[in-house]
Design an enzyme around this catalytic site. Structure first.
Site, short mmCIF file in Angstrom:
data_model
loop_
_atom_site.label_atom_id
_atom_site.label_comp_id
_atom_site.label_asym_id
_atom_site.label_seq_id
_atom_site.Cartn_x
_atom_site.Cartn_y
_atom_site.Cartn_z
CD GLU A 221 -3.24 -0.41 2.15
OE1 GLU A 221 -2.85 0.05 3.24
OE2 GLU A 221 -4.44 -0.67 1.92
CG HIS B 154 9.73 -29.33 -0.88
ND1 HIS B 154 10.37 -30.52 -1.14
CD2 HIS B 154 10.41 -28.76 0.15
CE1 HIS B 154 11.37 -30.67 -0.30
NE2 HIS B 154 11.42 -29.61 0.49
CE LYS C 218 -12.32 0.91 1.21
NZ LYS C 218 -11.77 1.91 2.11
#
Ligand code: PA5
Length: 442
Positions: free
Chosen positions: A284, A305, A419
């Site tokens: 951010e 792995h 949003k």
């Protein structure tokens, strides 16, 4: 407390990578300390480790004691910067299986960090008939995910204890004056804690945002703050010996040389959520204006792995920052087997920590040979003061890095886009035009 080893990155860095950034780092540090850079209103965290409200700190400890006495579960409601720090510290210092471990402190259940029906139902089922309290954390007081979760848990608390007794089990951490949560808390008489005006969510773990849940889990928050205060003092000294300057300069030089992804790697599973906190902090803060390193994380040796293949052999746009703890909390020796069918008797009597360390050393060299610079950060042990030091270190480097990159490290304009679309699609009043436009595209 924290050592940075750049020897496995030197071959990828220009010889003057630090000296050539001396002026920019001086300027960046000055901006952090005087609040004169972009987003300078949000630099309260720089002096927080010594400059915090002692009375509130004592109230946090008092509330934590009360919760430990009257609750078997603390439900922590928050998202992003109002969530990740507490979970990171609890998992790192207590256990990544904290709720499964036998202990005298309450379980801590995190909700409101998403919108999954099944996750919410599972959290409710896990709490079951047990006594619980709620810490609702939201600086703005209006974030949808925690607000929805709080409606649900407020209802559950009131149904179980009645409205008045429920209010004594709700702790609201929010703005000191503004926002819907503050209004509700004042009206209902919840105990409140403050998210300071000058500290943004992702820099708030050492405020009440992180400290209340962390204290409920039994962590020594005095030691945590004292480690952060030591870091604050050490990192305020300008110059090439400053470990934050070295790390900020190295990652910036690697970025300028074409690296695009920083992978944080640790050999302790309990570090996983610390990396989640770190990813938010850096993602951010740096990822804007078309710039920034993409912060990623791996848990070794498990991910050797899986992701190990890509790191060794994929696009060469990566570097790794390895977090190394010198001492594990416990000790475990590898047993002898008279049959030695697995051929492992050459390890008998050696500690598992020794094996883990050789995995780390071998991996660093393999990845460097594969063209991946490795920066190694070493801390003495996983203990509260070291974790406080490390939190402050990463915050401080993040601030420096943002200014080196010439972005505002304290805003997050990019998170608004989703949003607005979500509100429109949900039919929030005021978003009618956008709703019609989005529906036509879907
Ligand atoms: O770092 C940030 O600012 C964000 O992650 C916020 O913390 C997150 O969006 C939650 O915001 P609030 O605390 O206002 O509910």
């Amino acid at each position: 407390m924290l050592q940075l080893d750049l020897s496995n990155a030197r071959a990828f860095l220009p010889g003057n990578f630090l000296a050539s950034r001396q002026a920019a780092l001086t300027d960046a540090a000055d901006k952090l300390h005087t609040g004169s850079g972009a987003g300078g209103d949000f630099t309260g965290w720089v002096k927080l480790p010594t400059n915090y409200d002692r009375k509130e700190f004592d109230r946090i400890k008092g509330a934590a004691k009360k919760i430990q006495t009257d609750s078997q579960v603390l439900v922590v409601i928050g998202i992003g910067g109002s969530y990740l720090g507490a979970r990171a510290v609890i998992e790192l210092l207590c256990s990544n299986n904290y709720n499964l471990v036998k202990k005298s402190t309450p379980d801590v259940v995190f909700v409101g960090n998403g919108l999954s029906t099944d996750a919410m139902l599972e959290a409710i089922a896990l709490i079951g008939e047990r006594d619980f309290s709620v810490n609702v954390i939201s600086k703005s007081g209006t974030t949808t995910e925690p607000a929805v979760a709080f409606r649900i848990f407020k209802g559950l608390l009131e149904a179980k204890y009645g409205k008045r007794a429920a209010a004594k089990r709700i702790y609201a951490t929010t703005d000191k004056a503004r926002g819907a949560l503050k209004q509700l808390a004042d009206r209902e008489g919840y105990e409140t804690f403050v998210v300071p005006d000058d500290i943004g969510g992702r820099y708030s773990v050492l405020t009440a945002v992180g400290l209340l849940p962390i204290a409920v889990a039994g962590v020594d928050i005095d030691a945590l703050m004292s480690g952060a205060a030591q870091a604050m003092q050490a990192l305020a000294v300008p110059g090439e010996d400053n470990v934050a300057w070295q790390y900020a300069a190295a990652r910036h030089a690697l970025y300028e040389s074409g690296k695009r992804i920083e992978i944080q790697a640790c050999y302790e599973p309990r570090f996983r959520f610390f990396s989640e906190w770190w990813k938010q902090l850096y993602g951010e803060s740096e990822g804007k204006d078309g710039k920034g390193l993409f912060p990623a994380s791996v848990e070794f040796s498990a991910d050797l792995h899986s992701m190990g293949q890509y790191i060794q052999d994929g696009h060469r746009t990566l570097f790794e920052t390895v977090i190394r703890f010198e001492q594990p909390q416990g000790k475990l020796l590898i047993p002898t087997d008279p049959d030695n069918v697995d051929g492992l008797n050459f390890l008998a009597g050696k500690s598992l920590a020794f094996v883990n360390e050789q995995a780390l050393r071998g991996t660093v060299l393999a990845h460097v040979d594969g063209g991946v610079p490795n920066l190694i950060l070493t801390l003495p042990a996983i203990r509260p003061d070291a974790v406080g030091w490390m939190i402050y270190f990463f915050e401080y480097v993040c601030g420096l890095s943002g200014y080196l990159l010439q972005v505002n490290p304290f805003d997050q304009p990019g998170v608004e886009a989703y949003k607005k679309n979500m509100f429109a699609l949900l039919g929030k009043p005021g978003y009618e035009d956008r709703k019609a436009e989005l529906e036509s595209r879907l």
